[in-house]
Design a protein around this motif. Structure first.
Motif, PDB file in Angstrom:
ATOM      1  N   PHE A  57       0.850  -1.187   0.000  1.00  8.34           N
ATOM      2  CA  PHE A  57       0.000   0.000   0.000  1.00  8.34           C
ATOM      3  C   PHE A  57       0.884   1.234   0.000  1.00  8.34           C
ATOM      4  O   PHE A  57       2.033   1.208   0.435  1.00  8.34           O
ATOM      5  CB  PHE A  57      -0.967   0.026   1.199  1.00  8.34           C
ATOM      6  N   GLN A  58       0.334   2.296  -0.527  1.00 14.72           N
ATOM      7  CA  GLN A  58       0.972   3.606  -0.435  1.00 14.72           C
ATOM      8  C   GLN A  58      -0.124   4.634  -0.277  1.00 14.72           C
ATOM      9  O   GLN A  58      -1.101   4.627  -1.011  1.00 14.72           O
ATOM     10  CB  GLN A  58       1.777   3.941  -1.683  1.00 14.72           C
ATOM     11  N   GLY A  78       3.570  -2.925   3.552  1.00 11.46           N
ATOM     12  CA  GLY A  78       3.161  -4.184   2.937  1.00 11.46           C
ATOM     13  C   GLY A  78       1.660  -4.265   2.790  1.00 11.46           C
ATOM     14  O   GLY A  78       0.972  -3.270   2.581  1.00 11.46           O
ATOM     15  N   GLU A  79       1.138  -5.435   2.954  1.00  8.69           N
ATOM     16  CA  GLU A  79      -0.292  -5.693   2.775  1.00  8.69           C
ATOM     17  C   GLU A  79      -1.086  -4.927   3.828  1.00  8.69           C
ATOM     18  O   GLU A  79      -0.918  -5.141   5.018  1.00  8.69           O
ATOM     19  CB  GLU A  79      -0.517  -7.207   2.872  1.00  8.69           C
ATOM     20  N   GLY A  80      -1.925  -4.011   3.371  1.00 12.05           N
ATOM     21  CA  GLY A  80      -2.610  -3.088   4.277  1.00 12.05           C
ATOM     22  C   GLY A  80      -3.843  -3.628   4.980  1.00 12.05           C
ATOM     23  O   GLY A  80      -4.243  -3.099   6.007  1.00 12.05           O
ATOM     24  N   GLY A  81      -4.447  -4.670   4.454  1.00 12.58           N
ATOM     25  CA  GLY A  81      -5.698  -5.141   5.024  1.00 12.58           C
ATOM     26  C   GLY A  81      -5.564  -5.988   6.273  1.00 12.58           C
ATOM     27  O   GLY A  81      -6.482  -6.045   7.085  1.00 12.58           O
ATOM     28  N   TYR A  82      -4.438  -6.637   6.445  1.00 14.71           N
ATOM     29  CA  TYR A  82      -4.246  -7.529   7.579  1.00 14.71           C
ATOM     30  C   TYR A  82      -2.984  -7.156   8.361  1.00 14.71           C
ATOM     31  O   TYR A  82      -3.071  -6.611   9.450  1.00 14.71           O
ATOM     32  CB  TYR A  82      -4.174  -9.003   7.117  1.00 14.71           C
ATOM     33  N   PHE A 156       5.172   4.077  -7.335  1.00 16.31           N
ATOM     34  CA  PHE A 156       4.424   3.029  -6.646  1.00 16.31           C
ATOM     35  C   PHE A 156       3.824   2.044  -7.638  1.00 16.31           C
ATOM     36  O   PHE A 156       3.925   0.816  -7.470  1.00 16.31           O
ATOM     37  CB  PHE A 156       3.345   3.634  -5.757  1.00 16.31           C
ATOM     38  N   VAL A 157       3.204   2.540  -8.705  1.00 13.23           N
ATOM     39  CA  VAL A 157       2.596   1.670  -9.703  1.00 13.23           C
ATOM     40  C   VAL A 157       3.658   0.789 -10.348  1.00 13.23           C
ATOM     41  O   VAL A 157       3.450  -0.415 -10.550  1.00 13.23           O
ATOM     42  CB  VAL A 157       1.834   2.496 -10.760  1.00 13.23           C
ATOM     43  N   GLN A 158       4.826   1.346 -10.632  1.00 10.55           N
ATOM     44  CA  GLN A 158       5.905   0.552 -11.206  1.00 10.55           C
ATOM     45  C   GLN A 158       6.379  -0.529 -10.235  1.00 10.55           C
ATOM     46  O   GLN A 158       6.604  -1.676 -10.629  1.00 10.55           O
ATOM     47  CB  GLN A 158       7.082   1.454 -11.582  1.00 10.55           C
ATOM     48  N   ALA A 159       6.510  -0.192  -8.969  1.00 12.10           N
ATOM     49  CA  ALA A 159       6.964  -1.171  -7.971  1.00 12.10           C
ATOM     50  C   ALA A 159       5.956  -2.302  -7.811  1.00 12.10           C
ATOM     51  O   ALA A 159       6.336  -3.477  -7.744  1.00 12.10           O
ATOM     52  CB  ALA A 159       7.214  -0.482  -6.629  1.00 12.10           C
ATOM     53  N   VAL A 160       4.676  -1.972  -7.762  1.00 10.46           N
ATOM     54  CA  VAL A 160       3.645  -2.996  -7.577  1.00 10.46           C
ATOM     55  C   VAL A 160       3.548  -3.886  -8.813  1.00 10.46           C
ATOM     56  O   VAL A 160       3.333  -5.093  -8.700  1.00 10.46           O
ATOM     57  CB  VAL A 160       2.288  -2.330  -7.251  1.00 10.46           C
ATOM     58  N   SER A 161       3.747  -3.314  -9.981  1.00 10.40           N
ATOM     59  CA  SER A 161       3.645  -4.124 -11.203  1.00 10.40           C
ATOM     60  C   SER A 161       4.747  -5.172 -11.293  1.00 10.40           C
ATOM     61  O   SER A 161       4.622  -6.147 -12.024  1.00 10.40           O
ATOM     62  CB  SER A 161       3.669  -3.233 -12.445  1.00 10.40           C
ATOM     63  N   LYS A 162       5.839  -5.021 -10.524  1.00  6.01           N
ATOM     64  CA  LYS A 162       6.933  -5.984 -10.530  1.00  6.01           C
ATOM     65  C   LYS A 162       6.698  -7.131  -9.562  1.00  6.01           C
ATOM     66  O   LYS A 162       7.478  -8.078  -9.539  1.00  6.01           O
ATOM     67  CB  LYS A 162       8.239  -5.274 -10.177  1.00  6.01           C
ATOM     68  N   LEU A 163       5.654  -7.059  -8.723  1.00 10.02           N
ATOM     69  CA  LEU A 163       5.397  -8.122  -7.740  1.00 10.02           C
ATOM     70  C   LEU A 163       4.884  -9.379  -8.407  1.00 10.02           C
ATOM     71  O   LEU A 163       4.237  -9.386  -9.381  1.00 10.02           O
ATOM     72  CB  LEU A 163       4.395  -7.649  -6.683  1.00 10.02           C
TER      73      LEU A 163
END
Length: 163
Positions: A57-58, A78-82, A156-163
């Protein structure tokens, strides 16, 4: 004072779909039918640990004073929901227990406050140490806030697209 939230999507089609869903949420009976069909998670269900490990998340925070001064900050984790939500709650409790004397809201007498107003930089430091990173990108003395905001979203979008 004004408030605005923005979400980033990989393309216009998905953005329009999300906007429509936000404006006209599904009625409860439709949600229940989707849960029963296995198309939505039910109570107590959620993403797998593998899915959560690839989530990030950002939050991009842009504040502007009435005088026109501004600052842009990001909060990343990291994962924002949990996981990160649990970290935030635990670190807030620990800040009050162990660092209460340094929390502005406690020193000021308490009351009904947001976590930021109550714990201030004490909470920010604890969250940074727990892996939820706060970063000031710009202020009025240094540069243009919109440029930094746009750059942060793209990164952020670039970083997430690499996951």
């Amino acid at each position: 004072m004004s408030y605005q939230e923005v979400a980033v999507f990989p393309n216009e089609k998905l953005a329009r779909k999300a906007a429509a869903q936000a404006q006209t949420p599904a009625p409860p009976e439709v949600v229940q039918r989707l849960i029963d069909q296995g198309r939505l998670p039910g109570p107590g269900q959620g993403p797998s640990p593998a899915q959560r490990s690839k989530s990030r998340f950002q939050s991009l925070l842009i504040a502007e004073s009435r005088a026109g001064e501004s600052v842009v900050c990001t909060v990343n984790g990291g994962e924002g929901g949990y996981e990160e939500t649990a970290k935030m709650a635990v670190e807030a409790a620990l800040a009050l227990i162990y660092d209460g004397a340094a929390c502005p809201g406690v020193v000021g007498g308490g009351g009904f406050m947001t976590p930021a107003a109550c714990m201030g930089t004490v909470l920010i430091h604890r969250l940074n140490n727990a892996g939820i990173k706060f970063q000031v990108l710009s202020d009025a003395a240094r540069s243009d806030t919109s440029t930094h905001a746009q750059r942060a979203i793209v990164q952020f979008v670039q970083a997430v697209s690499k996951l």
